[in-house]
Design a protein around this motif. Structure first.
Motif, PDB file in Angstrom:
ATOM      1  N   LYS A  68       0.837  -1.189   0.000  1.00  0.00           N
ATOM      2  CA  LYS A  68       0.000   0.000   0.000  1.00  0.00           C
ATOM      3  C   LYS A  68       0.878   1.248   0.000  1.00  0.00           C
ATOM      4  O   LYS A  68       1.998   1.213   0.479  1.00  0.00           O
ATOM      5  CB  LYS A  68      -0.899   0.005   1.234  1.00  0.00           C
ATOM      6  CG  LYS A  68      -1.901  -1.113   1.238  1.00  0.00           C
ATOM      7  CD  LYS A  68      -2.794  -1.022   2.434  1.00  0.00           C
ATOM      8  CE  LYS A  68      -3.812  -2.157   2.404  1.00  0.00           C
ATOM      9  NZ  LYS A  68      -4.745  -2.057   3.490  1.00  0.00           N
ATOM     10  N   ALA A 110      -1.598   5.055   3.179  1.00  0.00           N
ATOM     11  CA  ALA A 110      -2.595   4.047   3.513  1.00  0.00           C
ATOM     12  C   ALA A 110      -2.185   3.180   4.699  1.00  0.00           C
ATOM     13  O   ALA A 110      -3.001   2.496   5.264  1.00  0.00           O
ATOM     14  CB  ALA A 110      -2.863   3.162   2.304  1.00  0.00           C
ATOM     15  N   VAL A 111      -0.924   3.187   5.071  1.00  0.00           N
ATOM     16  CA  VAL A 111      -0.470   2.331   6.165  1.00  0.00           C
ATOM     17  C   VAL A 111      -0.182   3.113   7.434  1.00  0.00           C
ATOM     18  O   VAL A 111       0.589   2.695   8.263  1.00  0.00           O
ATOM     19  CB  VAL A 111       0.770   1.500   5.757  1.00  0.00           C
ATOM     20  CG1 VAL A 111       0.406   0.486   4.721  1.00  0.00           C
ATOM     21  CG2 VAL A 111       1.902   2.377   5.305  1.00  0.00           C
ATOM     22  N   MET A 118      -5.329   6.795  10.662  1.00  0.00           N
ATOM     23  CA  MET A 118      -5.620   5.664   9.799  1.00  0.00           C
ATOM     24  C   MET A 118      -7.063   5.244  10.045  1.00  0.00           C
ATOM     25  O   MET A 118      -7.499   5.126  11.174  1.00  0.00           O
ATOM     26  CB  MET A 118      -4.689   4.487  10.108  1.00  0.00           C
ATOM     27  CG  MET A 118      -4.910   3.309   9.207  1.00  0.00           C
ATOM     28  SD  MET A 118      -3.612   2.061   9.262  1.00  0.00           S
ATOM     29  CE  MET A 118      -3.683   1.481  10.914  1.00  0.00           C
ATOM     30  N   SER A 119      -7.785   5.034   8.977  1.00  0.00           N
ATOM     31  CA  SER A 119      -9.161   4.593   9.094  1.00  0.00           C
ATOM     32  C   SER A 119      -9.365   3.397   8.181  1.00  0.00           C
ATOM     33  O   SER A 119      -9.076   3.457   6.991  1.00  0.00           O
ATOM     34  CB  SER A 119     -10.113   5.721   8.695  1.00  0.00           C
ATOM     35  OG  SER A 119     -11.425   5.242   8.704  1.00  0.00           O
ATOM     36  N   VAL A 120      -9.833   2.307   8.742  1.00  0.00           N
ATOM     37  CA  VAL A 120     -10.099   1.103   7.955  1.00  0.00           C
ATOM     38  C   VAL A 120     -11.550   0.670   8.115  1.00  0.00           C
ATOM     39  O   VAL A 120     -11.873  -0.475   7.868  1.00  0.00           O
ATOM     40  CB  VAL A 120      -9.150  -0.050   8.338  1.00  0.00           C
ATOM     41  CG1 VAL A 120      -7.741   0.247   7.932  1.00  0.00           C
ATOM     42  CG2 VAL A 120      -9.224  -0.331   9.818  1.00  0.00           C
ATOM     43  N   ASP A 121     -12.399   1.584   8.578  1.00  0.00           N
ATOM     44  CA  ASP A 121     -13.812   1.253   8.727  1.00  0.00           C
ATOM     45  C   ASP A 121     -14.443   1.027   7.366  1.00  0.00           C
ATOM     46  O   ASP A 121     -14.270   1.818   6.453  1.00  0.00           O
ATOM     47  CB  ASP A 121     -14.553   2.376   9.455  1.00  0.00           C
ATOM     48  CG  ASP A 121     -14.094   2.526  10.895  1.00  0.00           C
ATOM     49  OD1 ASP A 121     -13.578   1.541  11.450  1.00  0.00           O
ATOM     50  OD2 ASP A 121     -14.260   3.617  11.447  1.00  0.00           O
ATOM     51  N   ARG A 122     -15.173  -0.077   7.254  1.00  0.00           N
ATOM     52  CA  ARG A 122     -15.859  -0.402   6.003  1.00  0.00           C
ATOM     53  C   ARG A 122     -17.272  -0.850   6.328  1.00  0.00           C
ATOM     54  O   ARG A 122     -17.527  -1.449   7.364  1.00  0.00           O
ATOM     55  CB  ARG A 122     -15.146  -1.536   5.266  1.00  0.00           C
ATOM     56  CG  ARG A 122     -13.793  -1.158   4.757  1.00  0.00           C
ATOM     57  CD  ARG A 122     -13.277  -2.223   3.803  1.00  0.00           C
ATOM     58  NE  ARG A 122     -12.065  -1.741   3.199  1.00  0.00           N
ATOM     59  CZ  ARG A 122     -10.890  -2.332   3.308  1.00  0.00           C
ATOM     60  NH1 ARG A 122     -10.779  -3.438   3.975  1.00  0.00           N
ATOM     61  NH2 ARG A 122      -9.834  -1.814   2.727  1.00  0.00           N
ATOM     62  N   ALA A 130     -16.848  -4.421   2.517  1.00  0.00           N
ATOM     63  CA  ALA A 130     -16.043  -5.575   2.918  1.00  0.00           C
ATOM     64  C   ALA A 130     -16.279  -6.758   1.982  1.00  0.00           C
ATOM     65  O   ALA A 130     -15.340  -7.461   1.612  1.00  0.00           O
ATOM     66  CB  ALA A 130     -16.371  -5.966   4.353  1.00  0.00           C
ATOM     67  N   HIS A 149     -14.287  -6.486  -1.193  1.00  0.00           N
ATOM     68  CA  HIS A 149     -12.826  -6.426  -1.080  1.00  0.00           C
ATOM     69  C   HIS A 149     -12.223  -7.820  -1.205  1.00  0.00           C
ATOM     70  O   HIS A 149     -12.687  -8.769  -0.581  1.00  0.00           O
ATOM     71  CB  HIS A 149     -12.444  -5.811   0.265  1.00  0.00           C
ATOM     72  CG  HIS A 149     -11.077  -5.240   0.281  1.00  0.00           C
ATOM     73  ND1 HIS A 149      -9.977  -5.993   0.553  1.00  0.00           N
ATOM     74  CD2 HIS A 149     -10.642  -3.989   0.022  1.00  0.00           C
ATOM     75  CE1 HIS A 149      -8.905  -5.228   0.484  1.00  0.00           C
ATOM     76  NE2 HIS A 149      -9.286  -4.008   0.161  1.00  0.00           N
ATOM     77  N   THR A 195      -9.531  -9.103  -0.031  1.00  0.00           N
ATOM     78  CA  THR A 195      -8.940  -9.627   1.200  1.00  0.00           C
ATOM     79  C   THR A 195      -9.976 -10.381   2.019  1.00  0.00           C
ATOM     80  O   THR A 195      -9.673 -11.410   2.637  1.00  0.00           O
ATOM     81  CB  THR A 195      -8.342  -8.479   2.034  1.00  0.00           C
ATOM     82  OG1 THR A 195      -7.418  -7.767   1.226  1.00  0.00           O
ATOM     83  CG2 THR A 195      -7.643  -9.001   3.258  1.00  0.00           C
TER      84      THR A 195
END
Length: 106
Positions: free
Chosen positions: A11, A15-16, A41-45, A50, A53, A55
Motif C-alpha cells: 500500500k 494508507a499504512v 488511519m481509518s479502515v472502517d468499512r 467488505a 474487497h 482480502t
C-alpha cells in the motif's frame, strides 16, 4: 499461502498509517489538532464494501478450507488412538481431548 502472497500488493505510505505531507506540514505549524507526527488511519468499512474487497474473500476461503481439517481431527482422534496399544488408555485420551479443546479456545 504462496498464491495469497502473490496477491498482496504494497500500500502507499498514506494508507499504512503515515499522515500525508500536507497534514504533517500543517500540524508542524500548529494548525493540526493532534500535533506534529500524528498518525491517522481509518479502515472502517460497511458490510457491502467488505464483501467487495478481495482480502475478505481470501480470508473467508482460507478459513473455509482449514476448518474442516481441524474439526475432523477433533472428531476422530480417539478412534485413531484406540488402534495403538500405547495410546489406548481412555484416561489419557480424555486428558488429551480436554487439553486440545482448551488450546482451541485460545
Amino acid at each position: 499461502g504462496v498464491v495469497a502472497a502473490l496477491l498482496v500488493r504494497p500500500k502507499p505510505a498514506a494508507a499504512v498509517g503515515q499522515a500525508p505531507a500536507a497534514a504533517k506540514a500543517g500540524a508542524a505549524k500548529g494548525k493540526g489538532a493532534k500535533g506534529a507526527g500524528a498518525v491517522t488511519m481509518s479502515v472502517d468499512r460497511t458490510l457491502g464494501e467488505a464483501l467487495r474487497h478481495p482480502t475478505f474473500w481470501l480470508l473467508w476461503t482460507t478459513i473455509l478450507l482449514a476448518a474442516p481439517a481441524g474439526l475432523n481431527v477433533a472428531a476422530v482422534y480417539k478412534t485413531f488412538a484406540m488402534n495403538s496399544k500405547q495410546l489406548a488408555d481412555d484416561g489419557f485420551l480424555s486428558l488429551a481431548g480436554g487439553v486440545a479443546t482448551l488450546c482451541n479456545g485460545l
